[in-house]
Design an enzyme around this catalytic site. Sequence first.
Site, PDB file in Angstrom:
ATOM      1  N   THR A  55       4.616 -69.524  90.041  1.00 30.25           N
ATOM      2  CA  THR A  55       4.401 -68.316  90.839  1.00 30.25           C
ATOM      3  C   THR A  55       4.046 -67.150  89.925  1.00 30.25           C
ATOM      4  O   THR A  55       4.730 -66.886  88.931  1.00 30.25           O
ATOM      5  CB  THR A  55       5.665 -67.970  91.643  1.00 30.25           C
ATOM      6  OG1 THR A  55       5.977 -69.084  92.497  1.00 30.25           O
ATOM      7  CG2 THR A  55       5.450 -66.720  92.483  1.00 30.25           C
ATOM      8  N   GLN A  68      -2.892 -57.374  68.869  1.00 29.92           N
ATOM      9  CA  GLN A  68      -2.727 -56.037  68.285  1.00 29.92           C
ATOM     10  C   GLN A  68      -3.926 -55.121  68.519  1.00 29.92           C
ATOM     11  O   GLN A  68      -3.881 -53.947  68.139  1.00 29.92           O
ATOM     12  CB  GLN A  68      -2.449 -56.145  66.782  1.00 29.92           C
ATOM     13  CG  GLN A  68      -1.120 -56.778  66.428  1.00 29.92           C
ATOM     14  CD  GLN A  68       0.084 -55.938  66.808  1.00 29.92           C
ATOM     15  OE1 GLN A  68      -0.011 -54.733  66.983  1.00 29.92           O
ATOM     16  NE2 GLN A  68       1.239 -56.578  66.973  1.00 29.92           N
ATOM     17  N   THR A  81       1.774 -65.530  72.908  1.00 30.40           N
ATOM     18  CA  THR A  81       2.172 -66.864  72.441  1.00 30.40           C
ATOM     19  C   THR A  81       1.635 -67.951  73.367  1.00 30.40           C
ATOM     20  O   THR A  81       1.045 -68.945  72.910  1.00 30.40           O
ATOM     21  CB  THR A  81       3.700 -66.965  72.335  1.00 30.40           C
ATOM     22  OG1 THR A  81       4.150 -66.085  71.299  1.00 30.40           O
ATOM     23  CG2 THR A  81       4.148 -68.380  72.021  1.00 30.40           C
ATOM     24  N   SER A  83      -1.395 -59.233  75.018  1.00 30.03           N
ATOM     25  CA  SER A  83      -0.031 -59.093  75.522  1.00 30.03           C
ATOM     26  C   SER A  83       0.216 -57.650  75.950  1.00 30.03           C
ATOM     27  O   SER A  83      -0.017 -56.715  75.183  1.00 30.03           O
ATOM     28  CB  SER A  83       0.956 -59.498  74.419  1.00 30.03           C
ATOM     29  OG  SER A  83       2.274 -59.546  74.905  1.00 30.03           O
ATOM     30  N   CYS A 126       8.937 -61.680  65.686  1.00 29.02           N
ATOM     31  CA  CYS A 126       9.064 -63.103  66.007  1.00 29.02           C
ATOM     32  C   CYS A 126       9.500 -63.931  64.807  1.00 29.02           C
ATOM     33  O   CYS A 126       9.916 -65.070  64.956  1.00 29.02           O
ATOM     34  CB  CYS A 126       7.739 -63.640  66.545  1.00 29.02           C
ATOM     35  SG  CYS A 126       7.157 -62.784  68.012  1.00 29.02           S
ATOM     36  N   ASN A 180      -0.803 -58.331  62.368  1.00 29.70           N
ATOM     37  CA  ASN A 180       0.298 -57.543  62.931  1.00 29.70           C
ATOM     38  C   ASN A 180       1.235 -56.964  61.881  1.00 29.70           C
ATOM     39  O   ASN A 180       2.087 -56.140  62.202  1.00 29.70           O
ATOM     40  CB  ASN A 180       1.100 -58.398  63.918  1.00 29.70           C
ATOM     41  CG  ASN A 180       1.612 -59.681  63.299  1.00 29.70           C
ATOM     42  OD1 ASN A 180       0.874 -60.404  62.644  1.00 29.70           O
ATOM     43  ND2 ASN A 180       2.886 -59.975  63.498  1.00 29.70           N
ATOM     44  N   HIS A 234       2.889 -55.763  76.511  1.00 29.88           N
ATOM     45  CA  HIS A 234       3.929 -54.891  75.963  1.00 29.88           C
ATOM     46  C   HIS A 234       3.546 -54.255  74.634  1.00 29.88           C
ATOM     47  O   HIS A 234       4.286 -53.428  74.098  1.00 29.88           O
ATOM     48  CB  HIS A 234       5.262 -55.645  75.835  1.00 29.88           C
ATOM     49  CG  HIS A 234       5.326 -56.646  74.734  1.00 29.88           C
ATOM     50  ND1 HIS A 234       6.040 -56.423  73.579  1.00 29.88           N
ATOM     51  CD2 HIS A 234       4.792 -57.882  74.610  1.00 29.88           C
ATOM     52  CE1 HIS A 234       5.957 -57.481  72.792  1.00 29.88           C
ATOM     53  NE2 HIS A 234       5.194 -58.376  73.392  1.00 29.88           N
TER      54      HIS A 234
END
Length: 384
Positions: free
Chosen positions: A242, A184, A73, A204, A330, A156, A206
């Site tokens: 950070t 994906q 995102t 991404s 989402c 997706n 995950h």
Amino acid sequence: MEQPIYLDNAATTALDPEVLNAMLPYMQEHFGNPSSAYSLGRNSKSAIEEARKCIGGILGVKPSTLIFTSGGTEGNNTAIASSVNELGCTHIITSPIEHHAVLHTVEHYTHSKNITFSYVKLTANGEVDYEDLKAQLVTQAKQGKKCLVSLMHANNEIGSLLDISLVGKICRENDALFHSDCVQTIGHYPINLKACGVHFASASGHKFHGPKGTGILYVSDEIKAYPLIFGGSQERKLRAGTENVYGIIGFAKALELATAGFERDSKYITALNHFMRKQLSQAVPGVSFNNPENSLYTVLSVCFPLDGQSEYLVTLFDMKGVCVSGGSACSSGDGGSHVIRAIGKTDLCATLRFSFSKHTTEAEITRTVEIAASIFQKKEVSTL
């Protein structure tokens, strides 16, 4: 309590134990802030740069072209914001089946700035009409507009694949910028981003057994990116805050493992996908599928013979111990899938997305098909 059958890997995947082991030292003893000048900080900074180098090697790009983000995102938002705020794009070409991280961002900038947008035509299977894309780019160029093309590499929900290299070529021939949401596909296919011709690409961790909250944005060295998040000078002043050191380490390790296991894992998952398709066809009368013939191997989009009650079916499967979705996590609660609406199937069926990983077993598929058959044979759906 018996562990549920998990078939929603397009939403997120389980963290690989090897990835966790790589992350743990940076959650405990190597905890220094990477911006600090002393040894603990320098060690963290060095680990980040080694991870960047590893990822760059896998994706065929210079390490300096990679920005670490919180996920797809943020990467999508940064690419679109850079294009319209700083890189001179005044028209965006996208598709109606993009992730909302793209669609809502495009909507924001077309409402708040002098930016226009259009949708590329899609086939009945949700694949891009490349001739229409060319025609739109030519039309916009004649009107003196510079374009950003934002098209996902793999959908997706229904798994339709983009010929990313062809779109890269089309965009370059028409002096357009090209952003691709590769959430994906990075970690599921060997991809050379440089060779694909993209200007921006997001990923991404995950989605391929890495940690949540980690991602990358690739920015071609032919262009400049501009920050979406302001503050410190981290990530070459392109992403303040950070750094998520252990998340970055986890992303790199997960991508390394996914790349090493691609041939074995993709063959195995593809076989599971085909097995489930065949078994459902035999077990549930009237079932059909939304995936194009050549589509993302991790996803099977199933059209059950029940008018538009996807959320109800998700609940039924959950009650019987199977985790599955009606579409993007989402978009849960948004009134149904915008992707299924865009390909015109909302009134024809209830769509569920089953998605697989290297941890999925044939026994889990068999049990899930049995549950699907029982739901329709017993007419549990008739209680609606």
